[in-house]
Structures are given as structure tokens and as C-alpha cells.
Design an enzyme around this catalytic site. Structure first.
Site, short mmCIF file in Angstrom:
data_model
loop_
_atom_site.label_atom_id
_atom_site.label_comp_id
_atom_site.label_asym_id
_atom_site.label_seq_id
_atom_site.Cartn_x
_atom_site.Cartn_y
_atom_site.Cartn_z
N CYS A 52 14.97 -1.27 1.83
CA CYS A 52 15.68 -2.24 1.00
C CYS A 52 15.58 -1.88 -0.47
O CYS A 52 14.55 -1.39 -0.93
CB CYS A 52 15.08 -3.62 1.24
SG CYS A 52 15.75 -4.89 0.19
N HIS A 92 17.29 -9.84 10.00
CA HIS A 92 16.62 -9.60 8.71
C HIS A 92 17.49 -10.04 7.55
O HIS A 92 17.05 -10.77 6.65
CB HIS A 92 16.27 -8.12 8.58
CG HIS A 92 15.57 -7.79 7.31
ND1 HIS A 92 14.20 -7.67 7.22
CD2 HIS A 92 16.05 -7.57 6.06
CE1 HIS A 92 13.87 -7.39 5.97
NE2 HIS A 92 14.98 -7.32 5.25
N GLU A 93 18.74 -9.60 7.54
CA GLU A 93 19.63 -9.90 6.43
C GLU A 93 19.93 -11.39 6.31
O GLU A 93 20.03 -11.94 5.21
CB GLU A 93 20.94 -9.12 6.56
CG GLU A 93 20.78 -7.61 6.69
CD GLU A 93 19.99 -6.98 5.55
OE1 GLU A 93 19.87 -7.60 4.47
OE2 GLU A 93 19.48 -5.87 5.75
N HIS A 101 17.35 -13.09 4.36
CA HIS A 101 17.59 -13.00 2.92
C HIS A 101 18.64 -14.01 2.47
O HIS A 101 18.51 -14.66 1.44
CB HIS A 101 18.04 -11.60 2.55
CG HIS A 101 16.94 -10.60 2.47
ND1 HIS A 101 15.70 -10.87 1.94
CD2 HIS A 101 16.89 -9.30 2.87
CE1 HIS A 101 14.94 -9.78 2.00
NE2 HIS A 101 15.64 -8.81 2.57
N HIS A 152 10.93 -10.24 1.41
CA HIS A 152 10.18 -9.37 2.31
C HIS A 152 8.80 -9.93 2.60
O HIS A 152 8.17 -10.56 1.76
CB HIS A 152 10.07 -7.97 1.72
CG HIS A 152 11.36 -7.24 1.75
ND1 HIS A 152 11.68 -6.24 0.87
CD2 HIS A 152 12.44 -7.38 2.56
CE1 HIS A 152 12.90 -5.78 1.14
NE2 HIS A 152 13.37 -6.46 2.16
#
Length: 297
Positions: A115, A253-254, A257, A263
Site C-alpha cells: 500500500c 481489505h480495500e 479502508h 493498516h
């Protein structure tokens, strides 16, 4: 495009993350491969390429040369005390032996596609009431969706492969169940959707171009921007396939965010900054508790 330019383009964007790649051919394409030439460097040495290492660590939040006006050697190839301290900080973050030198395990971690959002521009939560040990993190200033905005719409860009839409939809459903707060539905209009999911390569029309295979795998922005993109130059699959990346794993994961999670320093969490090619990963209890704490659910 130079490495310096590649890094600077990503300074403010929340990008995400990628893989511990087991295929040497892919690893060798990484824009971070120059780090291999610096292996075993230590304080007091002068080696060509050290200035790029400084840029790398500065970009990801371990060095603050830009904020320290007394330091004038940002572009020099000297391994100074500030750089040694930064490497130690990096080693602590990634649970490596703290040597202060650019040893083999540290280089192996640094060359992973990953990232672009700085590791150190985050703060750990302070709520210990829900569990004894936790590692989830929020973005600096703790951005989140406004109170009452519990339903989010998402849409796929025109170039997004149809075969990859169902696993992304499954990822949204998993976050809905885990959060006990959000619901998601697919919108017909891309421009008006809260969350916009694209599939592109290289310079794809905004200020944050991808770097090609082996670079940054995907990106997502913190609330309430809503943009989330995959790099089409990497190999995407549904499921566990060697040397390929599971589309749903990265979607989980995205989306984290997009909801406001940064993280995580716990390797089993979906919000850990790197992923292994050929491996499927799901939400961890730490990820789930993080989003619930953020939204009070």
C-alpha cells in the site's frame, strides 16, 4: 517514470496493498527492486541509491526530512543516524529483528508490493474495554461516514470485468454482517454511487497512476471519498491460485479502508499491509471490532 516520481505521486492517496509474491519474475518487476542493491548497508556508509531508500522511508512515514529544515542531505547517498533510526522503526512495525541495518529480512519485506499510504501517519485506538489485545487502527483525524449514513451504494466502472463483480459483492456482504451497522447495494449510476470501483492500469486518468505489475496492487481512499481501484496489470483470480491474487481478499481489505480502518499490525488481520499470492484471507475479529468501535455499533 523515475522511482522518485513514482513515490511522490502517492504521498497523499490512500492506496492499498498487495502481496508477498512468490514468483521472482513478478518481484523483479517491482519499482522497489532497487533496494536489493542496498542490502547490508549500515550507518556511516555512502552507497549509490541511499537517497532513494530515504525517499521510500520518508514516503511511508518513517523519516521526516521534509519537516526538519536543519537536515540538508535528503538527496545524498549517506547512511546517517536519522536513516538508521528510521530503519529500526520500520523493523519494529513489521516485527523484524531491530538491527538498524538493511539486512536481508528487512529488504525482503520492503520489496513487497504494498500500500502507498504511510504506515506511521496513523494512531492506535485507545478503547481497551472491548478486548484485552487489539491492533486495529484508524486514519489520522479518524475520518468516517457521517452519522446516519448507514447505507452505502457502490458501482463498477465500465472496464471492470463482470466475472469479478460477484466476489466484490460478497466482500460487501461480509462487511455488512461484521459491522452490524452498514448495508450496501449496487447502484446503476457510477457517478452518483457512494463507492466507485475501477479496474485500470498505468496512468488511468487521475493524478495517481499505477506502477505496473509487481508495484501497488490496489488503492482505496478514506471516508468519504469512496474511490477504490485495482491494477489491471496484475494477475487476478477468484480463489486460491499460485502467483495470482484473490479478488475478494483484496476487496475485503480495500472496503476496510473505505469504511475508515487503517493498516493493522496484526498479521492475521485483513488490514495487515501485505498479502501472499495464492492465499485467501478473511475478516479477523480484530478487523470486526475495529469497525464496530469506530461507528459505535
Amino acid at each position: 517514470m523515475s522511482f522518485n516520481f513514482y513515490l511522490l505521486l502517492y504521498v497523499r492517496v490512500v492506496l492499498c496493498c498487495a502481496v508477498l509474491c512468490l514468483d521472482d519474475n513478478i518481484t523483479n518487476q517491482s519499482p522497489f527492486r532497487f533496494l536489493k542493491n542496498l542490502q547490508v548497508c549500515r550507518k556511516g556508509e555512502k552507497v549509490k541509491g541511499i537517497h532513494d531508500l530515504k525517499l521510500y522511508l520518508s514516503h511511508f512515514g518513517y523519516l521526516s526530512y521534509q519537516k526538519n529544515h536543519s537536515v540538508t542531505n535528503t538527496k545524498e547517498d549517506n547512511f546517517d543516524e536519522e536513516l538508521e533510526t528510521a530503519i529500526k522503526s520500520y523493523q519494529v512495525y513489521y516485527h523484524l529483528n531491530v538491527t538498524g541495518t538493511l539486512d536481508a529480512p528487512t529488504v525482503s519485506k520492503m520489496v513487497m508490493p504494498r500500500c502507498g499510504f504511510p504506515d506511521k501517519e496513523t494512531h492506535q485506538h485507545g478503547d481497551k474495554s472491548l478486548h484485552t489485545v487489539s491492533h486495529y487502527r484508524f486514519f489520522l483525524s479518524r475520518p468516517k461516514w457521517p452519522k446516519g449514513k448507514t447505507h452505502l451504494t457502490y458501482a463498477f466502472g465500465s472496464r471492470f470485468p463482470a466475472r469479478f463483480m460477484p466476489p466484490v459483492t460478497r466482500a460487501f456482504r461480509k462487511w455488512a454482517t461484521a459491522s452490524r451497522y452498514f448495508t450496501f447495494s449496487r447502484a446503476t449510476n457510477y457517478q452518483s454511487a457512494d463507492l466507485k470501483i475501477s479496474f485500470a492500469r498505468q496512468d488511468h486518468g487521475d493524478e495517481f497512476p499505477f506502477g505496473g505489475p509487481g508495484g501497488l496492487l490496489a488503492y482505496a481512499y478514506a471516508p468519504t471519498d469512496g474511490r477504490f481501484g485495482y491494477d489491471a496489470d496484475d494477475r487476478w483470480v477468484v480463489g486460491a491460485v499460485p502467483n495470482a491474487y484473490d479478488i475478494e481478499t483484496l476487496a475485503l481489505h480495500e472496503i476496510g479502508h473505505l469504511l475508515g480502518l487503517d493498516h493493522n499490525q496484526y498479521e492475521n488481520a485483513i488490514m495487515w499491509p501485505t498479502f501472499t499470492a495464492g492465499v485467501i484471507k478473511g475478516l479477523n475479529s480484530d478487523d470486526i471490532q475495529g469497525v464496530r468501535v469506530l461507528y459505535g455499533s
